[in-house]
Scaffold this motif. Sequence first.
Motif, short mmCIF file in Angstrom:
data_model
loop_
_atom_site.label_atom_id
_atom_site.label_comp_id
_atom_site.label_asym_id
_atom_site.label_seq_id
_atom_site.Cartn_x
_atom_site.Cartn_y
_atom_site.Cartn_z
N VAL A 122 -5.47 34.85 9.18
CA VAL A 122 -5.12 35.21 10.38
C VAL A 122 -6.08 34.59 11.35
CG1 VAL A 122 -5.37 37.38 11.85
CG2 VAL A 122 -4.55 37.54 9.64
N ASN A 123 -7.35 34.28 10.85
CA ASN A 123 -8.25 33.31 11.98
C ASN A 123 -7.53 32.11 12.31
OD1 ASN A 123 -10.35 32.72 13.47
ND2 ASN A 123 -11.78 32.29 11.86
N LEU A 124 -7.16 31.39 11.19
CA LEU A 124 -6.61 30.00 11.41
C LEU A 124 -5.46 30.21 12.04
CD1 LEU A 124 -7.03 28.81 7.63
CD2 LEU A 124 -8.03 28.20 9.58
N LEU A 125 -4.59 31.18 11.61
CA LEU A 125 -3.19 31.26 12.66
C LEU A 125 -3.59 31.42 14.19
CD1 LEU A 125 0.02 31.38 12.75
CD2 LEU A 125 -0.31 33.81 12.35
N PHE A 126 -4.25 32.27 14.35
CA PHE A 126 -4.55 32.54 15.94
C PHE A 126 -5.41 31.53 16.47
CE2 PHE A 126 -4.36 37.61 15.39
CZ PHE A 126 -2.92 37.57 15.57
N GLY A 127 -6.32 31.05 15.83
CA GLY A 127 -7.18 29.87 16.25
C GLY A 127 -6.33 28.71 16.57
N LEU A 128 -5.42 28.48 15.72
CA LEU A 128 -4.94 27.10 15.77
C LEU A 128 -3.76 27.32 17.00
CD1 LEU A 128 -4.15 25.82 12.36
CD2 LEU A 128 -5.75 24.75 14.11
N ALA A 129 -3.37 28.57 17.18
CA ALA A 129 -2.32 28.75 18.10
C ALA A 129 -2.97 28.70 19.57
CB ALA A 129 -1.71 30.35 18.06
N LEU A 130 -4.29 29.19 19.66
CA LEU A 130 -4.94 29.24 20.66
C LEU A 130 -5.34 27.95 21.23
CD1 LEU A 130 -6.31 30.98 23.21
CD2 LEU A 130 -8.23 31.27 21.63
N LEU A 131 -5.70 27.14 20.32
CA LEU A 131 -6.08 25.78 20.50
C LEU A 131 -4.90 24.99 21.01
CD1 LEU A 131 -7.85 23.34 20.25
CD2 LEU A 131 -7.21 23.16 18.03
N ALA B 226 -19.32 19.78 26.63
CA ALA B 226 -18.70 20.20 25.24
C ALA B 226 -18.54 21.70 25.31
CB ALA B 226 -19.16 19.72 24.17
N VAL B 227 -19.48 22.23 25.61
CA VAL B 227 -19.63 23.84 25.55
C VAL B 227 -18.72 24.32 26.56
CG1 VAL B 227 -21.08 25.91 25.94
CG2 VAL B 227 -22.10 23.91 24.87
N ALA B 228 -18.51 23.69 27.72
CA ALA B 228 -17.50 24.29 28.71
C ALA B 228 -16.32 24.19 28.24
CB ALA B 228 -17.65 23.64 30.10
N LEU B 229 -15.91 22.97 27.69
CA LEU B 229 -14.39 22.78 27.19
C LEU B 229 -14.15 23.72 26.05
CD1 LEU B 229 -14.33 19.04 27.07
CD2 LEU B 229 -13.26 20.48 28.70
N SER B 230 -15.27 24.12 25.20
CA SER B 230 -14.67 25.11 23.93
C SER B 230 -15.34 26.30 24.44
CB SER B 230 -15.55 24.41 22.93
OG SER B 230 -16.96 24.64 23.02
N ALA B 231 -15.38 26.75 25.61
CA ALA B 231 -15.95 28.15 25.75
C ALA B 231 -14.82 29.30 25.43
CB ALA B 231 -16.34 28.16 27.36
N PRO B 232 -13.40 28.92 25.55
CA PRO B 232 -12.35 29.96 25.45
C PRO B 232 -12.43 30.20 23.72
CG PRO B 232 -11.45 28.53 27.13
CD PRO B 232 -13.04 27.99 26.54
N MET B 233 -12.61 29.13 23.09
CA MET B 233 -12.75 29.23 21.76
C MET B 233 -13.79 29.93 21.18
SD MET B 233 -9.72 28.08 20.81
CE MET B 233 -9.98 28.19 19.30
N SER C 198 -13.58 23.68 15.24
CA SER C 198 -13.38 23.69 14.06
C SER C 198 -14.50 24.89 13.35
CB SER C 198 -13.95 22.48 13.49
OG SER C 198 -13.10 21.48 13.80
N LEU C 199 -15.61 24.92 14.00
CA LEU C 199 -16.68 26.34 13.52
C LEU C 199 -15.88 27.60 13.86
CD1 LEU C 199 -19.33 26.92 12.33
CD2 LEU C 199 -20.36 26.66 14.65
N GLN C 200 -15.47 27.66 14.90
CA GLN C 200 -14.89 28.97 15.32
C GLN C 200 -13.67 29.51 14.29
OE1 GLN C 200 -16.97 30.88 17.56
NE2 GLN C 200 -17.99 29.07 17.47
N ILE C 201 -12.87 28.43 14.18
CA ILE C 201 -11.56 28.96 13.49
C ILE C 201 -11.64 28.61 11.97
CG2 ILE C 201 -10.34 28.55 15.24
CD1 ILE C 201 -9.11 26.01 14.25
N GLY C 202 -12.93 28.11 11.49
CA GLY C 202 -13.16 27.97 10.02
C GLY C 202 -12.36 27.01 9.30
N LEU C 203 -12.76 25.85 10.15
CA LEU C 203 -12.12 24.52 9.52
C LEU C 203 -13.10 23.47 9.39
CD1 LEU C 203 -8.62 23.94 11.38
CD2 LEU C 203 -9.01 24.44 8.79
#
Length: 253
Positions: free
Chosen positions: A220-229, A183-190, A103-108
């Motif tokens: 754009v951040n939301l779009l790309f972030g949610l698509a990557l998630l 938690a950090v390992a799971l969210s590492a790509p994000m 959530s922090l990375q994609i602004g939610l």
Amino acid sequence: MPDLQGLPIEASAFLLLFARVGAVLMLLPVFSEEAVPGRIRLMIAFGLTLGLWGLLSPYALPAAKDTTALPGLILVELATGLGLGALVRMMFLAMATAGSIVSLQIGLTSAIVADPAQGGQASVVSKLVGVAASVVCMGLLVHHLWIAALVRSYASFPIGGVPAAGDFSALAVATAGRSLALAVALSAPMIVYGIVFNVALGLAARLAPAIQIFFVAQPVNLLFGLALLATLLGAMLTGFAEAMTQWIQTGWG
């Protein structure tokens, strides 16, 4: 006429087992959710204790013979069960923590909902991945491993022996560290995505200082972030289930 002389001892032994099993279920993921009514949780604890009677009665019957120590034993079993359940809950929160990082990375981070499991409010993504983790753990029968670890705990923390505070402290510290690392390992790509996107955003702001880059780039951040998630969520849940399985087989009980 059936022989009822041993019935009080067996009833006391069942009460000792019910104290630990019920205390564990009070904090065990999925079973302890507020959506599950209290009476249902009570019946689950009673049925689970009854089902495990054949395996656990040898641990409880010798301790139940000392009726004078029964109240103290029940309190110790309640504390032991709460401690063991808290360890599983702590490890399970790794997925919710990973969701908070995403959530922090994609602004939610400002999109929050009530989440009693986390003791207050949580981001939408954190709540989503937490519910998804519960479904995956139940679907992959990880909860069977929780019950198996509960059975093994009677060998590690026998009835009648007060667990050393240092043992639980060491387990809690190790579990907290392992949960945060997971938690950090799971969210590492994000995290990598967030670093790359924000560096690019900073460079764009330097190149065109007159443009409000944040307002242009946030959608754009939301779009790309949610698509990557959406692309990574399946792998994250699978990795979490595998890590939980490995930990429960080696780290608890």
